[in-house]
Write a protein that holds these residues in place. Structure first.
Motif, PDB file in Angstrom:
ATOM      1  N   LEU A  97       6.207  63.232 -40.222  1.00  0.00           N
ATOM      2  CA  LEU A  97       5.284  63.713 -39.299  1.00  0.00           C
ATOM      3  C   LEU A  97       5.175  65.055 -39.485  1.00  0.00           C
ATOM      4  N   ASN A  98       3.663  65.456 -38.960  1.00  0.00           N
ATOM      5  CA  ASN A  98       3.111  66.777 -39.322  1.00  0.00           C
ATOM      6  C   ASN A  98       2.537  67.438 -37.978  1.00  0.00           C
ATOM      7  N   ALA A  99       3.097  68.510 -37.521  1.00  0.00           N
ATOM      8  CA  ALA A  99       2.978  69.065 -36.061  1.00  0.00           C
ATOM      9  C   ALA A  99       2.506  70.423 -36.477  1.00  0.00           C
ATOM     10  N   PRO A 100       1.333  70.908 -36.164  1.00  0.00           N
ATOM     11  CA  PRO A 100       0.973  72.209 -36.023  1.00  0.00           C
ATOM     12  C   PRO A 100       1.562  73.369 -35.187  1.00  0.00           C
ATOM     13  N   ARG A 101       2.174  72.686 -34.160  1.00  0.00           N
ATOM     14  CA  ARG A 101       2.461  73.523 -33.216  1.00  0.00           C
ATOM     15  C   ARG A 101       4.038  73.240 -32.590  1.00  0.00           C
ATOM     16  N   THR A 102       4.224  71.905 -32.780  1.00  0.00           N
ATOM     17  CA  THR A 102       5.744  71.549 -32.310  1.00  0.00           C
ATOM     18  C   THR A 102       6.721  71.857 -33.326  1.00  0.00           C
ATOM     19  N   MET A 103       7.760  72.728 -33.019  1.00  0.00           N
ATOM     20  CA  MET A 103       8.308  73.385 -34.070  1.00  0.00           C
ATOM     21  C   MET A 103       9.574  72.676 -34.347  1.00  0.00           C
ATOM     22  N   PHE A 104       9.684  71.937 -35.590  1.00  0.00           N
ATOM     23  CA  PHE A 104      10.838  71.334 -36.250  1.00  0.00           C
ATOM     24  C   PHE A 104      11.647  72.492 -37.221  1.00  0.00           C
ATOM     25  N   ILE A 105      12.938  72.449 -37.152  1.00  0.00           N
ATOM     26  CA  ILE A 105      13.624  73.339 -37.970  1.00  0.00           C
ATOM     27  C   ILE A 105      14.478  72.713 -38.752  1.00  0.00           C
ATOM     28  N   ASP A 106      14.512  72.548 -40.346  1.00  0.00           N
ATOM     29  CA  ASP A 106      15.502  72.177 -41.111  1.00  0.00           C
ATOM     30  C   ASP A 106      16.771  73.124 -41.107  1.00  0.00           C
ATOM     31  N   VAL A 107      17.800  72.678 -41.098  1.00  0.00           N
ATOM     32  CA  VAL A 107      19.046  73.624 -41.554  1.00  0.00           C
ATOM     33  C   VAL A 107      20.080  72.684 -42.483  1.00  0.00           C
ATOM     34  N   ASP A 108      20.197  73.205 -43.684  1.00  0.00           N
ATOM     35  CA  ASP A 108      21.189  72.470 -44.527  1.00  0.00           C
ATOM     36  C   ASP A 108      22.720  72.898 -44.406  1.00  0.00           C
ATOM     37  N   ASP A 109      23.528  72.051 -44.660  1.00  0.00           N
ATOM     38  CA  ASP A 109      24.912  72.228 -44.677  1.00  0.00           C
ATOM     39  C   ASP A 109      25.166  73.391 -45.706  1.00  0.00           C
ATOM     40  N   VAL A 110      24.766  73.488 -46.729  1.00  0.00           N
ATOM     41  CA  VAL A 110      24.909  74.284 -47.618  1.00  0.00           C
ATOM     42  C   VAL A 110      24.511  75.625 -47.201  1.00  0.00           C
ATOM     43  N   GLY A 111      23.384  75.792 -46.609  1.00  0.00           N
ATOM     44  CA  GLY A 111      22.909  77.131 -46.158  1.00  0.00           C
ATOM     45  C   GLY A 111      23.616  77.714 -44.906  1.00  0.00           C
ATOM     46  N   LEU A 112      24.243  76.674 -44.192  1.00  0.00           N
ATOM     47  CA  LEU A 112      24.924  77.097 -43.204  1.00  0.00           C
ATOM     48  C   LEU A 112      26.229  77.731 -43.433  1.00  0.00           C
ATOM     49  N   CYS A 113      27.156  77.153 -44.369  1.00  0.00           N
ATOM     50  CA  CYS A 113      28.331  77.642 -45.085  1.00  0.00           C
ATOM     51  C   CYS A 113      28.320  77.868 -46.541  1.00  0.00           C
ATOM     52  N   PRO A 114      27.649  78.756 -47.244  1.00  0.00           N
ATOM     53  CA  PRO A 114      27.440  78.880 -48.417  1.00  0.00           C
ATOM     54  C   PRO A 114      28.896  79.295 -49.077  1.00  0.00           C
ATOM     55  N   PRO A 115      29.406  78.910 -50.168  1.00  0.00           N
ATOM     56  CA  PRO A 115      30.602  79.173 -50.531  1.00  0.00           C
ATOM     57  C   PRO A 115      30.465  80.458 -51.162  1.00  0.00           C
ATOM     58  N   LEU A 116      31.595  81.575 -50.749  1.00  0.00           N
ATOM     59  CA  LEU A 116      31.549  82.658 -51.195  1.00  0.00           C
ATOM     60  C   LEU A 116      32.361  82.952 -52.440  1.00  0.00           C
ATOM     61  N   ARG A 117      31.494  83.798 -53.329  1.00  0.00           N
ATOM     62  CA  ARG A 117      32.013  84.127 -54.692  1.00  0.00           C
ATOM     63  C   ARG A 117      33.307  84.662 -54.541  1.00  0.00           C
ATOM     64  N   PRO A 118      34.295  84.382 -55.591  1.00  0.00           N
ATOM     65  CA  PRO A 118      35.437  85.023 -55.479  1.00  0.00           C
ATOM     66  C   PRO A 118      35.556  86.724 -55.514  1.00  0.00           C
ATOM     67  N   SER A 119      34.681  87.443 -55.769  1.00  0.00           N
ATOM     68  CA  SER A 119      34.472  88.707 -55.761  1.00  0.00           C
ATOM     69  C   SER A 119      34.181  89.337 -54.185  1.00  0.00           C
ATOM     70  N   ALA A 120      33.554  88.300 -53.455  1.00  0.00           N
ATOM     71  CA  ALA A 120      33.211  88.543 -52.192  1.00  0.00           C
ATOM     72  C   ALA A 120      34.461  88.209 -51.444  1.00  0.00           C
ATOM     73  N   TRP A 121      35.208  87.058 -51.765  1.00  0.00           N
ATOM     74  CA  TRP A 121      36.349  87.042 -51.199  1.00  0.00           C
ATOM     75  C   TRP A 121      37.433  87.878 -51.312  1.00  0.00           C
ATOM     76  N   GLU A 122      37.408  88.202 -52.386  1.00  0.00           N
ATOM     77  CA  GLU A 122      38.682  89.712 -52.704  1.00  0.00           C
ATOM     78  C   GLU A 122      38.218  91.072 -51.816  1.00  0.00           C
ATOM     79  N   ALA A 123      36.730  91.334 -51.745  1.00  0.00           N
ATOM     80  CA  ALA A 123      36.428  92.202 -51.027  1.00  0.00           C
ATOM     81  C   ALA A 123      36.506  92.118 -49.472  1.00  0.00           C
ATOM     82  N   LEU A 124      36.402  90.883 -49.044  1.00  0.00           N
ATOM     83  CA  LEU A 124      36.832  90.469 -47.596  1.00  0.00           C
ATOM     84  C   LEU A 124      38.248  90.640 -47.209  1.00  0.00           C
ATOM     85  N   LEU A 125      39.064  89.898 -48.011  1.00  0.00           N
ATOM     86  CA  LEU A 125      40.665  89.980 -47.808  1.00  0.00           C
ATOM     87  C   LEU A 125      41.423  91.110 -48.338  1.00  0.00           C
TER      88      LEU A 125
END
Length: 296
Positions: A97-125
């Motif tokens: 379905l192609n709609a020029p003005r009726t808005m559809f939004i696709d959201v992936d599970d991975v985009g919602l909850c991307p896994p943090l890299r170990p360095s990011a977890w270490e900085a966070l915790l």
């Protein structure tokens, strides 16, 4: 949104600027007739030949337009005769379905909850707590939110700041789909970009909406998810035999698709009132996508 009723594939054997042989292919579209599509394709081919012989890089089209080279099945109009949406069949065979003005939004599970890299977890915790969790869990700690929690959080945050909005939320096999019901929005407008970002829309999907100047929502399963294969030939078809092969593929695909749904409806959110045009598109979408069967 640029769609055509008719498409034609044309080709030409010519030479590059250095004299080497080259096989050019071009595609033309028209709403008038197959012959008009053929003529449009020839014009595109001549433009590509001129660029090739001038030593310039080749693009599929000589302008910035990127028409959807997909088989058009149906156009949908509102009560005033304005185009609301169109249904096409994409390159791997699914109806879209192609709609020029009726808005559809696709959201992936991975985009919602991307896994943090170990360095990011270490900085966070902090190093000590991170090291303790690593020893207890045998690796990096899990993400803080599940996809349903993250989706609910983002949707609630947007509606807190925009109480007059109304969404319809769906669960897909690998994420979520949202449909904006209270108003029509062009995909390149600032409001659309803001809600894309706030809800974590898939970046590839956002680019596609901007390039095609329309939103897209798949209405039928991806063939490999239902034990089937991609179409045997590419559109537009060069011969009657290719068209017959595609028709046979579509019959088998449609039969297999009956055992699956694309979405599961999760309800409407927000206090806004549905506008008639968006509701008309929603009705077509829901009739095709829902059904309480396994998602594909």
């Amino acid at each position: 949104m640029l769609l055509y009723d008719y498409w034609a594939r044309v080709s030409l054997d010519c030479q590059r600027a250095d004299g080497q042989p080259y096989h050019l292919i071009g595609y033309g579209g028209s709403d008038d007739s197959p012959a008009a599509a053929q003529a449009a394709g020839q014009q595109i081919l001549l433009a590509r030949q001129a660029r090739l012989q001038a030593g310039q890089s080749l693009n599929e089209y000589p302008t910035t337009e990127r028409p959807l080279r997909e088989q058009l099945e149906q156009r949908l109009y509102d009560s005033q005769g304005e185009l609301l949406a169109a249904i096409t069949r994409n390159g791997y065979g699914s109806r879209v379905l192609n709609a020029p003005r009726t808005m559809f939004i696709d959201v992936d599970d991975v985009g919602l909850c991307p896994p943090l890299r170990p360095s990011a977890w270490e900085a966070l915790l902090g190093p000590r707590l991170y090291g303790w969790l690593q020893r207890r869990l045998g690796g990096a700690p899990p993400v803080a939110l599940t996809p349903p929690e993250a989706m609910a959080q983002r949707l609630s945050a947007w509606l807190d700041g925009h109480p007059d909005w109304k969404f319809r939320l769906y669960r897909t096999l690998r994420g979520y789909r949202l449909l904006v019901l209270h108003q029509l929005l062009p995909p390149d407008g600032p409001e659309a970009q803001a809600v894309f970002a706030a809800l974590g829309a898939d970046t590839t999907y956002v680019r596609l909406c901007q390039t095609q100047n329309c939103y897209r929502a798949r209405l039928s399963p991806k063939p490999w998810r239902i034990g089937w294969h991609r179409p045997p030939v590419a559109f537009p078809f060069a011969t009657a035999a290719e068209e017959a092969a595609q028709h046979a593929w579509e019959q088998q695909y449609a039969q297999r698709s009956q055992a699956f749904s694309v979405c599961e409806g999760l309800g409407d959110f927000g206090t806004g009132t549905s506008c008639p045009e968006a509701q008309q598109v929603a009705d077509v979408h829901d009739a095709a996508c829902l059904g309480g069967r396994p998602l594909a």
